[in-house]
Design a protein around this motif. Sequence first.
Motif, PDB file in Angstrom:
ATOM      1  N   LYS A 140       0.924  -1.243  -0.027  1.00  0.00           N
ATOM      2  CA  LYS A 140       0.014  -0.049   0.088  1.00  0.00           C
ATOM      3  C   LYS A 140       0.811   1.291  -0.040  1.00  0.00           C
ATOM      4  O   LYS A 140       0.659   2.207  -0.698  1.00  0.00           O
ATOM      5  CB  LYS A 140      -0.938   0.082   1.271  1.00  0.00           C
ATOM      6  N   TYR A 141       1.812   1.191   0.987  1.00  0.00           N
ATOM      7  CA  TYR A 141       2.720   2.522   1.112  1.00  0.00           C
ATOM      8  C   TYR A 141       4.005   2.498   0.234  1.00  0.00           C
ATOM      9  O   TYR A 141       4.664   3.633   0.375  1.00  0.00           O
ATOM     10  CB  TYR A 141       2.941   2.797   2.592  1.00  0.00           C
ATOM     11  N   ALA A 142       4.377   1.424  -0.212  1.00  0.00           N
ATOM     12  CA  ALA A 142       5.675   1.526  -1.123  1.00  0.00           C
ATOM     13  C   ALA A 142       5.487   0.682  -2.278  1.00  0.00           C
ATOM     14  O   ALA A 142       6.444  -0.134  -3.078  1.00  0.00           O
ATOM     15  CB  ALA A 142       6.798   0.787  -0.079  1.00  0.00           C
ATOM     16  N   GLY A 143       4.222   0.938  -2.699  1.00  0.00           N
ATOM     17  CA  GLY A 143       4.091  -0.200  -3.991  1.00  0.00           C
ATOM     18  C   GLY A 143       5.058   0.372  -5.215  1.00  0.00           C
ATOM     19  O   GLY A 143       5.585  -0.536  -5.852  1.00  0.00           O
ATOM     20  N   LYS A 144       5.395   1.690  -5.362  1.00  0.00           N
ATOM     21  CA  LYS A 144       6.062   2.070  -6.567  1.00  0.00           C
ATOM     22  C   LYS A 144       7.578   1.442  -6.479  1.00  0.00           C
ATOM     23  O   LYS A 144       8.334   0.985  -7.403  1.00  0.00           O
ATOM     24  CB  LYS A 144       6.102   3.375  -6.967  1.00  0.00           C
ATOM     25  N   SER A 386       4.094   0.649   7.908  1.00  0.00           N
ATOM     26  CA  SER A 386       2.639   0.912   8.176  1.00  0.00           C
ATOM     27  C   SER A 386       2.623   2.276   8.908  1.00  0.00           C
ATOM     28  O   SER A 386       3.646   2.488   9.637  1.00  0.00           O
ATOM     29  CB  SER A 386       2.020  -0.036   9.211  1.00  0.00           C
ATOM     30  N   PRO A 387       1.531   2.746   9.031  1.00  0.00           N
ATOM     31  CA  PRO A 387       1.460   4.261   9.754  1.00  0.00           C
ATOM     32  C   PRO A 387       1.740   4.401  11.126  1.00  0.00           C
ATOM     33  O   PRO A 387       2.555   4.688  11.820  1.00  0.00           O
ATOM     34  CB  PRO A 387       0.163   5.051   9.276  1.00  0.00           C
ATOM     35  N   GLU A 388       1.387   3.111  11.842  1.00  0.00           N
ATOM     36  CA  GLU A 388       1.620   2.749  13.116  1.00  0.00           C
ATOM     37  C   GLU A 388       3.017   2.536  13.483  1.00  0.00           C
ATOM     38  O   GLU A 388       3.626   3.059  14.350  1.00  0.00           O
ATOM     39  CB  GLU A 388       0.574   1.606  13.573  1.00  0.00           C
ATOM     40  N   GLY A 389       3.535   1.412  12.584  1.00  0.00           N
ATOM     41  CA  GLY A 389       4.841   1.265  12.741  1.00  0.00           C
ATOM     42  C   GLY A 389       5.946   2.244  12.571  1.00  0.00           C
ATOM     43  O   GLY A 389       6.840   2.373  13.325  1.00  0.00           O
ATOM     44  N   ALA A 444      15.456   4.127   7.669  1.00  0.00           N
ATOM     45  CA  ALA A 444      13.822   4.344   7.578  1.00  0.00           C
ATOM     46  C   ALA A 444      13.431   3.797   6.198  1.00  0.00           C
ATOM     47  O   ALA A 444      13.813   3.407   5.307  1.00  0.00           O
ATOM     48  CB  ALA A 444      13.374   6.024   7.554  1.00  0.00           C
ATOM     49  N   THR A 445      11.964   3.175   6.349  1.00  0.00           N
ATOM     50  CA  THR A 445      11.265   2.790   5.181  1.00  0.00           C
ATOM     51  C   THR A 445      10.505   3.837   4.358  1.00  0.00           C
ATOM     52  O   THR A 445      10.871   4.172   3.401  1.00  0.00           O
ATOM     53  CB  THR A 445      10.161   1.750   5.754  1.00  0.00           C
ATOM     54  N   ILE A 446       9.629   4.462   5.083  1.00  0.00           N
ATOM     55  CA  ILE A 446       8.981   5.622   4.681  1.00  0.00           C
ATOM     56  C   ILE A 446       9.429   6.999   5.037  1.00  0.00           C
ATOM     57  O   ILE A 446      10.036   7.027   6.120  1.00  0.00           O
ATOM     58  CB  ILE A 446       7.391   5.477   5.043  1.00  0.00           C
ATOM     59  N   SER A 447       9.546   7.967   4.309  1.00  0.00           N
ATOM     60  CA  SER A 447      10.287   9.284   4.532  1.00  0.00           C
ATOM     61  C   SER A 447       9.564   9.887   5.701  1.00  0.00           C
ATOM     62  O   SER A 447       8.329   9.959   5.983  1.00  0.00           O
ATOM     63  CB  SER A 447      10.444  10.231   3.625  1.00  0.00           C
ATOM     64  N   LYS A 448      10.330  10.507   7.040  1.00  0.00           N
ATOM     65  CA  LYS A 448       9.599  10.861   8.217  1.00  0.00           C
ATOM     66  C   LYS A 448       9.091  12.205   7.760  1.00  0.00           C
ATOM     67  O   LYS A 448       8.130  12.681   8.561  1.00  0.00           O
ATOM     68  CB  LYS A 448      10.554  10.995   9.133  1.00  0.00           C
ATOM     69  N   SER A 449       9.169  12.850   6.524  1.00  0.00           N
ATOM     70  CA  SER A 449       8.759  13.816   6.240  1.00  0.00           C
ATOM     71  C   SER A 449       7.243  13.782   5.591  1.00  0.00           C
ATOM     72  O   SER A 449       6.319  14.844   5.210  1.00  0.00           O
ATOM     73  CB  SER A 449       9.391  14.676   5.284  1.00  0.00           C
ATOM     74  N   ILE A 451       3.185  12.610   5.362  1.00  0.00           N
ATOM     75  CA  ILE A 451       2.189  12.997   6.295  1.00  0.00           C
ATOM     76  C   ILE A 451       1.585  11.559   6.678  1.00  0.00           C
ATOM     77  O   ILE A 451       1.193  10.483   5.911  1.00  0.00           O
ATOM     78  CB  ILE A 451       0.903  13.467   5.471  1.00  0.00           C
ATOM     79  N   ASN A 452       1.308  11.298   7.972  1.00  0.00           N
ATOM     80  CA  ASN A 452       0.947  10.210   8.602  1.00  0.00           C
ATOM     81  C   ASN A 452      -0.674  10.368   8.347  1.00  0.00           C
ATOM     82  O   ASN A 452      -1.231  11.269   9.034  1.00  0.00           O
ATOM     83  CB  ASN A 452       1.250  10.120  10.044  1.00  0.00           C
ATOM     84  N   PRO A 453      -1.493   9.210   7.654  1.00  0.00           N
ATOM     85  CA  PRO A 453      -2.808   9.568   7.450  1.00  0.00           C
ATOM     86  C   PRO A 453      -3.482   9.540   8.516  1.00  0.00           C
ATOM     87  O   PRO A 453      -4.718   9.904   8.794  1.00  0.00           O
ATOM     88  CB  PRO A 453      -2.868   8.218   6.489  1.00  0.00           C
ATOM     89  N   ASN A 454      -2.997   8.954   9.882  1.00  0.00           N
ATOM     90  CA  ASN A 454      -3.856   8.602  10.963  1.00  0.00           C
ATOM     91  C   ASN A 454      -3.684   9.897  11.994  1.00  0.00           C
ATOM     92  O   ASN A 454      -4.695  10.255  12.398  1.00  0.00           O
ATOM     93  CB  ASN A 454      -3.227   7.770  11.845  1.00  0.00           C
ATOM     94  N   SER A 455      -2.947  10.953  11.492  1.00  0.00           N
ATOM     95  CA  SER A 455      -2.757  12.446  12.308  1.00  0.00           C
ATOM     96  C   SER A 455      -2.775  13.345  11.330  1.00  0.00           C
ATOM     97  O   SER A 455      -3.215  14.609  11.952  1.00  0.00           O
ATOM     98  CB  SER A 455      -1.339  12.454  13.048  1.00  0.00           C
TER      99      SER A 455
END
Length: 581
Positions: A140-144, A386-389, A444-449, A451-455
């Motif tokens: 979902k978050y790293a598909g490309k 994942s956003p939580e992780g 890091a997996t996803i860039s810390k910059s 947007i977290n979809p949960n927040s």
Amino acid sequence: MTKRKTWTAAAVLMSAMLVLTSACSSSKGGSPSSSPSSSAAVEAITDFAKQPEITLDVFSNLANFEGNQPGWFAKLVKDKFNIKLNIISGGQSKLNTLMAAGDLGDIAVAVNYDDPLKAGLLLDWKKNGLLDKYGKDILKYAGKSLEANNKQYGGGTAIYGVGNNIGSGNGPSEGSDMTFGPMLRWDLYQKLGNPEIKTLEDYLPLLKKMQELSPKSDSGKPVYGFSLWSDWDSNMALNSKVMGQFYGYNEGDGFNTADLMMTKANEAKWQGVLDDNSYYLRGLKFFYEANKMGLLDPDSLTQKFPDVLNKYKDGQVLFAQFPWLVGNYNSPEHTNDGKGFAFVPFAEEQMASVGFNPYGGQWNWTIGAKTKYPERAMQLINWLCSPEGIQEAMLGPKGLIWDIKDGKPTLTDFGYKAVVNEVNMPEEYGGGLFKDGTNQINNATISKSMINPNSGEPYDYTMWTSYLNHNPDPVTKSWRETMGALTMHDYVVKNNKVAVQPAYLSEQAAVPESSDVKQKKAEVGKVIKEYSWKIMFAKSDSEYDSLKQQMISKAKGLGYDEVIKWQVGNYEKTVGAALKK
């Protein structure tokens, strides 16, 4: 510590059946191996914490720590997955050792695909539906990034890993701070009247005046403008290379490091590190001049990176090439007293930066082909995507360090103290200081910059609205008022002080160096590293000139020009060609 969780009856039965069948089968190549924690047993457990306790060996090229992961991150992983992490560090030399032994461990992070793939040491994530079953957040978050891996290395059928710092958007991908400085002691800079700094070399007389204002550290030791280290050097001296990055030039093509050329982040321009007007040679001259002025720490020749960190903490250094170095000095004790480092750019500066990259960076996340626990390794990597992780692995447990208030993320009162290491973490959360328990995989997996979809705000807490508005210390407040910006990131974007490298993807895997080029590069790199340090500490102008000519002559004799020709040819066909469009 929590006690080992018990299995459900169904899981025990299925595990027993798996043990019987595994005796009659074996795995080959990159397919998952059978084990009591694999296949049916894992599928039967929907609560990952109820799986049997295991230890995963995690090799990380970027790790600065070796051994069992400590503190709060260890506790998070143990509670969620019943997994302990054994971190293996050691950089490229350790990776070479693992490859020679034919086993990269359970998870291998920050590795180049070429050699491990040739040796059959990487697991295909598509085997037995592994990615589809346990990698839903990765998809979902790293598909490309997965698609790129599939095209470049998997021949359209296999996937061997996912990149790092994945993200999408415009502008620099860094958080509130950028990757490079320069950072100065803001309190001393202000005492000198905030003088204008036009060129890189203008820092030298300024730092000399600062040294005269503050000649002794907190513990009474001599203060220097610069304190360097050699244990991070590749084929050149890292600290000299950074001077080029202040001018928008990255090592290699910006995507592949440890090269003998530097390239402009946002233009199709390149320079060999030994070119007459290269920023690398300018960096060597810069530190040579600093040493003549008594600004270069003499321990730089022999000390390691941890020694430098201790010197920053003690106030023995006045200049920092990297913003993340200065946190060692910018403690509440210092900043509340008005002392601290802050970003002070020069007029010519346009620092190199990497933009958001949906394909991910080169520090890849992979699973070793010989792991006994492919499903468990995939579960962990998936959680880290994942956003939580992402949020918890970066910042710690929700409710203790941070929480959601009025729909927005904020540090708790305890969190504000913990992130600056004023308090110990509670024992039930792993104990120790916050920094001791951070994720020692250091990638890091996803860039810390992003947007977290949960927040609705970035994962990086230093970019949260609540954090930026929370009682800024005197140093931060003074810097903001003087510079007209909230953060370093804010300033460089507003004032065009950044050269952003766009994302790049080739349909084909990068062309690997031939053994001849690789050997020549290694030999040339040894010469450049050795002579670079001699040049910085030359005792006279004549010795400086002599050492510089020896370095260039010996490097060219070992094949420097041939390596540059190969690297430039590859660059102009790939990244350079893309930048020209």
